[in-house]
Design a protein around this motif. Structure first.
Motif, short mmCIF file in Angstrom:
data_model
loop_
_atom_site.label_atom_id
_atom_site.label_comp_id
_atom_site.label_asym_id
_atom_site.label_seq_id
_atom_site.Cartn_x
_atom_site.Cartn_y
_atom_site.Cartn_z
N UNK A 1 0.93 -1.13 -0.01
CA UNK A 1 0.02 -0.06 0.01
C UNK A 1 0.92 1.23 -0.03
N UNK A 2 0.41 2.42 -0.48
CA UNK A 2 1.12 3.64 -0.77
C UNK A 2 0.42 4.83 -0.88
N UNK A 3 0.80 5.76 -0.56
CA UNK A 3 0.19 7.33 -0.60
C UNK A 3 -0.36 7.53 0.69
N UNK A 4 -0.74 8.79 0.82
CA UNK A 4 -1.06 9.25 2.03
C UNK A 4 -2.30 10.15 1.74
N UNK A 5 -3.39 10.41 2.82
CA UNK A 5 -4.55 11.26 2.46
C UNK A 5 -4.52 12.44 2.26
N UNK A 6 -3.45 13.33 2.65
CA UNK A 6 -3.18 14.51 2.36
C UNK A 6 -2.39 14.82 0.98
N UNK A 7 -1.86 13.58 0.16
CA UNK A 7 -1.08 13.71 -0.98
C UNK A 7 -1.79 13.47 -1.99
N UNK A 8 -1.31 13.19 -3.45
CA UNK A 8 -2.12 13.12 -4.60
C UNK A 8 -3.07 11.95 -4.45
N UNK A 9 -2.76 10.90 -3.79
CA UNK A 9 -3.56 9.73 -3.68
C UNK A 9 -3.19 8.78 -3.03
N UNK A 10 -3.95 7.49 -2.93
CA UNK A 10 -3.26 6.46 -2.17
C UNK A 10 -3.79 5.05 -3.09
N UNK A 11 -2.90 4.20 -2.97
CA UNK A 11 -3.05 3.07 -3.71
C UNK A 11 -2.70 1.61 -3.20
N UNK A 12 -2.79 0.64 -4.01
CA UNK A 12 -2.57 -0.65 -3.65
C UNK A 12 -1.97 -1.46 -4.82
N UNK A 13 -0.93 -2.17 -4.60
CA UNK A 13 -0.25 -3.19 -5.39
C UNK A 13 -0.49 -4.50 -5.00
N UNK A 14 -1.17 -5.24 -5.83
CA UNK A 14 -1.21 -6.88 -5.37
C UNK A 14 -0.51 -7.47 -6.72
N UNK A 15 0.58 -8.31 -6.03
CA UNK A 15 1.36 -9.26 -7.05
C UNK A 15 0.93 -10.77 -6.83
N UNK A 16 0.72 -11.53 -7.69
CA UNK A 16 0.47 -12.83 -7.72
C UNK A 16 -0.93 -13.25 -7.90
N UNK A 17 -1.60 -12.31 -8.53
CA UNK A 17 -3.09 -12.49 -9.05
C UNK A 17 -2.88 -13.37 -10.44
N UNK A 18 -3.47 -14.58 -10.56
CA UNK A 18 -3.42 -15.28 -11.85
C UNK A 18 -4.07 -14.30 -12.76
N UNK A 19 -3.86 -14.64 -14.02
CA UNK A 19 -4.45 -13.94 -15.21
C UNK A 19 -6.01 -14.61 -15.52
N UNK A 20 -6.83 -13.94 -15.85
CA UNK A 20 -8.21 -14.44 -16.32
C UNK A 20 -9.27 -14.28 -15.42
N UNK A 21 -9.19 -13.62 -14.18
CA UNK A 21 -10.11 -13.35 -13.22
C UNK A 21 -10.83 -11.98 -13.36
N UNK A 22 -12.18 -12.10 -13.51
CA UNK A 22 -12.91 -10.99 -14.12
C UNK A 22 -12.93 -9.98 -12.84
N UNK A 23 -12.77 -8.79 -13.28
CA UNK A 23 -12.68 -7.63 -12.16
C UNK A 23 -12.96 -6.41 -12.79
N UNK A 24 -14.05 -5.71 -12.19
CA UNK A 24 -14.51 -4.51 -12.67
C UNK A 24 -14.67 -3.33 -11.86
N UNK A 25 -14.73 -2.21 -12.43
CA UNK A 25 -14.95 -1.09 -11.26
C UNK A 25 -15.96 -1.21 -10.39
N UNK A 26 -16.92 -1.83 -11.08
CA UNK A 26 -18.45 -1.96 -10.18
C UNK A 26 -17.98 -2.87 -9.06
N UNK A 27 -16.99 -4.15 -8.89
CA UNK A 27 -16.87 -4.58 -7.94
C UNK A 27 -16.46 -4.05 -6.72
#
Length: 110
Positions: free
Chosen positions: A12-38
């Motif tokens: 996880x990275x970022x801060x609440x008073x900076x440009x934004x926050x985010x997450x990087x997840x490594x190890x997710x297999x290809x082909x899993x459905x994932x949409x913004x609505x999820x």
């Protein structure tokens, strides 16, 4: 950046008073459905106006920076970013002398 996990490596990275926050997840297999609505149901739980939530108005709309193509995971690290549009660093000035328990500004002065 905070990092944890072995099968799925999460950062996880970022801060609440900076440009934004985010997450990087490594190890997710290809082909899993994932949409913004999820994400909508979970993100709605932190909208302003509820007990324990921020007073700032934020879109809380995830931006997929990598790892998604045509609503499916690609096998590359998934990088999801949440842009901060309502930032005012001045409101954090008091926390230098009066840190909040449960926040990083509390542990930073210990």
């Amino acid at each position: 950046m905070n990092s944890f996990g072995s099968l799925f490596r999460v950062q996880i990275y970022g801060e609440s008073h900076g440009p934004g926050v985010g997450i990087i997840i490594d190890g997710i297999p290809a082909g899993i459905p994932l949409r913004l609505e999820d994400f909508k149901e979970d993100l709605s739980k932190r909208k302003p106006g509820k007990i324990g939530t921020t007073k700032r108005i934020e879109e809380d709309s995830p931006i997929f920076l990598s790892g998604i193509f045509n609503d499916f995971t690609t096998g590359a690290p998934l990088n999801i970013f949440f842009q901060n549009n309502n930032t005012n660093s001045k409101v954090y000035a008091d926390f230098k002398s009066h840190p909040r328990p449960g926040h990083s500004d509390f542990s930073a002065v210990q």
